[in-house]
Design an enzyme around this catalytic site. Sequence first.
Site, PDB file in Angstrom:
ATOM      1  CG  ASN A  69       0.434 -10.665  -1.308  1.00 60.46           C
ATOM      2  OD1 ASN A  69       1.641 -10.439  -1.396  1.00 60.46           O
ATOM      3  ND2 ASN A  69      -0.410  -9.831  -0.736  1.00 60.46           N
TER       4      ASN A  69
ATOM      5  NE  ARG B 211       0.502  -6.320  -2.996  1.00 61.35           N
ATOM      6  CZ  ARG B 211       1.049  -5.975  -1.825  1.00 61.35           C
ATOM      7  NH1 ARG B 211       1.372  -6.908  -0.954  1.00 61.35           N
ATOM      8  NH2 ARG B 211       1.255  -4.733  -1.530  1.00 61.35           N
TER       9      ARG B 211
ATOM     10  CG  HIS C  64      -1.762   0.780  -0.755  1.00 60.75           C
ATOM     11  ND1 HIS C  64      -1.680   1.779   0.192  1.00 60.75           N
ATOM     12  CD2 HIS C  64      -1.397  -0.358  -0.125  1.00 60.75           C
ATOM     13  CE1 HIS C  64      -1.271   1.271   1.340  1.00 60.75           C
ATOM     14  NE2 HIS C  64      -1.079  -0.035   1.168  1.00 60.75           N
TER      15      HIS C  64
ATOM     16  NE  ARG D  55       5.391   1.101   5.599  1.00 66.62           N
ATOM     17  CZ  ARG D  55       4.463   0.567   4.813  1.00 66.62           C
ATOM     18  NH1 ARG D  55       3.588   1.333   4.190  1.00 66.62           N
ATOM     19  NH2 ARG D  55       4.420  -0.721   4.634  1.00 66.62           N
TER      20      ARG D  55
ATOM     21  CG  ASN E  90     -13.812  -2.171   9.722  1.00 67.99           C
ATOM     22  OD1 ASN E  90     -14.902  -2.695   9.559  1.00 67.99           O
ATOM     23  ND2 ASN E  90     -12.704  -2.652   9.187  1.00 67.99           N
TER      24      ASN E  90
ATOM     25  CD  GLU F 104      -4.824  -4.459  -1.855  1.00 65.71           C
ATOM     26  OE1 GLU F 104      -5.111  -4.617  -0.652  1.00 65.71           O
ATOM     27  OE2 GLU F 104      -3.721  -4.062  -2.232  1.00 65.71           O
TER      28      GLU F 104
END
Length: 422
Positions: free
Chosen positions: A10, A94, A183, A244, A343, A393
């Site tokens: 990645n 990725r 995602h 964001r 979590n 992922e």
Amino acid sequence: MTASRVLVLNSGSSSVKYQLLDMRDGSRLAAGLVERIGEETSRLKHSPLAAGGESRETTGPIADHDAALKAVARELSRDGLGLDSPELAAIGHRVVHGGKRFTEPTVVDDAVLAEIERLIPVAPLHNPANLTGIRTARALRPDLPQVAVFDTAFHTTMPEAAARYAIDVETADRHRIRRYGFHGTSHAYVSRETARLLGRAPQDVNVIVLHLGNGASASAVRGGRCVDTSMGLTPLEGLVMGTRSGDVDPAVIFHLTRVGGMSTDEIDTLLNKKSGLVGLCGDNDMREIRRRIDEGVEGDEDAARAKLAFDIYIHRLRKYIGAYYAVLGTVDAVVFTAGVGENAAPVRESAIAGLEALGLAVDPGLNAARSAGPRLISPEGARVAVAVVPTDEELEIANQTYALVGGDAAERAGQDDGEGAA
Ligand code: AMP
């Protein structure tokens, strides 16, 4: 087949994260991170997971991605896992943006590299770094298949009604403006694992996936195919995130330009880096926000700001759950994943509270419990399952990579439906 390892890379603009997996059982052989590439204080942290050894950390200048990957290769060699090993089947990369063209993981050749490059205008922050990672790995092992796994691929099944913005069609097409979603690797993995948790085939279930990490996105998945997702042309649209804004009226931007005197770059930074939870209350870590709320006393302004940020976050999340319920018509499961989703029990509780009429409820005991694996948190016999499914992922990228280069589907870890496409 003997070659049963996949290296997952990645590559960011100044970092490379990596994991080496054994695809016979999906186990991690090694993992690590190179940070601050190009600076004097570059740092490589390597964990030899299979050997059970101590993590090793080195600091010192690492000039570029080529030097970074060579340093990673050296660390792997020290554990007997070198990139020259015949056991390495492929390298999976990725890639953030695959546009409309890449609907599946793809073996990289010159034409694929050129197409990823052509997409840079719609992914200026990510695709250049992803490309550098692929080119560097290719130079290091030209004989090895390099596979690009796209964050957007899972969302390419969205119907036009969901993928298009209601703006002038010609202008949109000229500039490739549409809702791509991101995602996707996580949404693909988590929706499939949710079906598995329910003991059903992915094509038989409708799932709302809530990927709540520092970046956050929701998706509506019908029978294993994405039909809507909350991120759009870029990862800015949709849910409230760590930094964001998610959805805002586009006229906010005109207002900030005309009345606020801000430049495009300043507004870009404001909405991507200084908004969301951090903009609302100064913290983007949900643990810290909950601590401020839980430890605050009546009249405490700090706690009130944290509470307002939490409430806005939850309000937006509930709107998307309702919207995707309507998009799907019938829902078998709502699933929480990523750092916050896995979590933060109060987030899950507040997101689902009062939705019994939709068949949605959370059992407080199950919600408060912790587990490393997938689990249900809805009460026994609930009409719609509510679940927590940890995302993975890297495993998904490795699985898709391995499937594409001829790895035996039965050998692939963490899957039982043989579906390779993201
Ligand atoms: P991710 O991007 O998936 O790595 O998620 C990172 C975010 O998860 C952090 O910014 C935190 O807000 C959140 N997070 C991680 N651990 C916890 C936890 N134990 N409780 C609440 N939030 C958490």
